[in-house]
Design a protein around this motif. Structure first.
Motif, short mmCIF file in Angstrom:
data_model
loop_
_atom_site.label_atom_id
_atom_site.label_comp_id
_atom_site.label_asym_id
_atom_site.label_seq_id
_atom_site.Cartn_x
_atom_site.Cartn_y
_atom_site.Cartn_z
N THR A 236 9.48 -11.52 -106.16
CA THR A 236 8.68 -10.30 -106.30
C THR A 236 8.92 -9.62 -107.66
O THR A 236 8.03 -8.94 -108.18
CB THR A 236 8.98 -9.30 -105.17
OG1 THR A 236 10.39 -9.05 -105.15
CG2 THR A 236 8.54 -9.83 -103.82
N GLY A 237 10.11 -9.83 -108.24
CA GLY A 237 10.42 -9.22 -109.54
C GLY A 237 9.65 -9.82 -110.70
O GLY A 237 9.68 -9.27 -111.81
N TRP A 238 8.98 -10.92 -110.49
CA TRP A 238 8.23 -11.53 -111.58
C TRP A 238 6.89 -10.84 -111.81
O TRP A 238 6.28 -11.00 -112.86
CB TRP A 238 7.99 -13.02 -111.32
CG TRP A 238 9.22 -13.85 -111.44
CD1 TRP A 238 10.49 -13.41 -111.69
CD2 TRP A 238 9.31 -15.28 -111.32
NE1 TRP A 238 11.36 -14.47 -111.73
CE2 TRP A 238 10.67 -15.62 -111.51
CE3 TRP A 238 8.39 -16.31 -111.07
CZ2 TRP A 238 11.11 -16.95 -111.45
CZ3 TRP A 238 8.82 -17.62 -111.02
CH2 TRP A 238 10.17 -17.93 -111.21
N LYS A 239 6.42 -10.11 -110.80
CA LYS A 239 5.16 -9.39 -110.89
C LYS A 239 4.06 -10.26 -111.50
O LYS A 239 3.58 -10.04 -112.61
CB LYS A 239 5.32 -8.11 -111.72
CG LYS A 239 6.21 -7.06 -111.08
CD LYS A 239 5.72 -6.58 -109.72
CE LYS A 239 4.47 -5.75 -109.79
NZ LYS A 239 4.16 -5.16 -108.45
#
Ligand SMILES: Cc1ncc(COP(=O)(O)O)c(C=O)c1O
Length: 385
Positions: A236-239
């Motif tokens: 999810t942190g890669w957006k």
């Protein structure tokens, strides 16, 4: 001159508040919706390969061709239609950007947008920032089904769009073919656009299937399908996400995307394109999450909560309405501070804070963590005295 806020009602989100509280209390964080485990090392290797290989400058505005093509092929395989990769697929910085750009492309000041609630928190600010007026329709508070007659009664000459979300956050409800057909008959020949949030497209339980609105021949013509690689590949942190929409809609969408972010992180696009070549990487997701959902609902059976098994997404709702009328915000806070398990009160997903005494847990966590959380949740009754 004081700055007059364009979003006066918006403060710190409950997700930030609960995550911060979880940290302070050293509680297990089943509040915010992110996986508590790593991604496939093979995917991480691919990112390393492309960063080291020099793919570190701006990507083309609409996304790298390899990823758009891979996504079109995935859509053919899973949804039976093939969007044109060059004109109908756009790679963006997360589904949040896709949703914002889609709202911005269609909503003009004074336009009404139908929002089914409880609803994910990014829709309404995006509507407001574009001068639109959200028109809320509550889902059935027990099974979160859509009352299509009620939705139809809210359509006016000002209705510009409807935003829908299946598999649904927070309820875990998955639309049936009947729901898709109801929406199609509601919006066909009306010029109402559909913004379809499908970020949990690959997280489904008990052999359910996801019907993308893009796969429907009528809906396809007026729908922006918004997806997220972050959700599908535990990053999810890669957006990074995407929007699939017909050529004319994609052209307007891209005008917005062009000035929001212009383009999206290059090496990750190449890495995802290669990773998507193996369909097992996404087709294996239901089995992976089914184990976690089953473990979690099995454990919940020995608590006093009532609930319906989540059908999709990585969220499970529980109700304590038969035990206490204390507010869900209070119970969520007490659960975090006293039982050391953080969750989200579902009233925050309603425009008027409707409180049905329902809590949301995220079960995208390691099995040991879920087991420990369940042991702690067993003591829930101490909060109801
Ligand atoms: C329903 C829903 N839509 C959109 C998003 C945002 O996705 P992304 O992280 O790709 O922006 C989320 C993330 O929690 C979500 O739950």
């Amino acid at each position: 001159m004081p700055l007059i806020s364009k979003l006066p009602q918006v403060g710190t989100t409950i997700f930030t508040t609960m995550s911060r509280m979880a940290q302070e209390e050293n509680a297990i964080n089943l509040a915010q919706g992110f996986p508590g485990f790593g991604s496939d090392p093979a995917l991480l290797e691919l990112v390393a390969k492309y960063t080291r290989g020099g793919q570190n400058q701006y990507a083309p505005m609409s996304g790298v061709s390899e990823l758009k093509l891979a996504l079109a092929k995935k859509t053919q395989l899973t949804q039976g239609y093939y969007p044109d990769p060059e004109t109908e697929v756009t790679i963006v910085s997360g589904a949040t950007e896709a949703l914002f750009a889609a709202f911005t492309a269609v909503v003009r000041p004074g336009d009404e947008v139908i929002v089914l609630e409880p609803a994910y928190d990014s829709y309404v600010p995006a509507i407001h920032l574009n001068g639109g007026i959200p028109i809320f329709v509550s889902l059935n508070p027990i099974d979160f089904s859509v009352d299509w007659e009620l939705v139809a009664s809210k359509v006016t000459s000002k209705t510009r769009a409807i935003v829908v979300n299946s598999p649904h956050n927070p309820s875990g409800q998955v639309w049936s073919r009947e729901d898709v057909e109801q929406l199609a008959s509601l919006v066909s020949k009306t010029g109402i656009y559909v913004i379809s949030d499908e970020v949990y497209e690959h997280i489904l339980f008990d052999r359910r299937v996801h019907i993308s609105l893009g796969s429907h021949p009528i809906l396809r013509e007026q729908t922006f399908v918004c997806g997220s690689f972050g959700k599908t590949f535990h990053v999810t942190g890669w957006k990074i996400g995407y929007c699939i929409a017909p050529k004319v809609l994609s052209a307007e969408f891209r005008k917005i995307h062009q000035y929001l972010t212009f383009s999206t992180v290059t090496p990750i696009q190449y890495a995802l394109a290669e990773y998507l070549e193996n369909p097992q990487h996404y087709l294996g997701l239901p089995a992976f999450y089914q184990k976690k959902r089953d473990l979690f609902v099995e454990g919940l059976k020995s608590t006093p909560f009532t609930f319906q098994d989540s059908q999709g997404s990585f969220f499970q709702l529980v109700s304590y309405a038969h035990l206490s009328k204390k507010s869900d915000v209070l119970i969520a806070e007490q659960m975090t501070r006293q039982l050391k398990v953080a969750c989200i009160p579902v009233s925050v997903f309603y425009s008027t804070g409707q409180d049905h005494q329902v809590l949301r847990f995220c079960f995208a966590k390691k099995e040991e963590e879920l087991e420990e959380a369940l042991r702690r949740i067993q003591k829930i009754e101490i909060l109801f005295d």
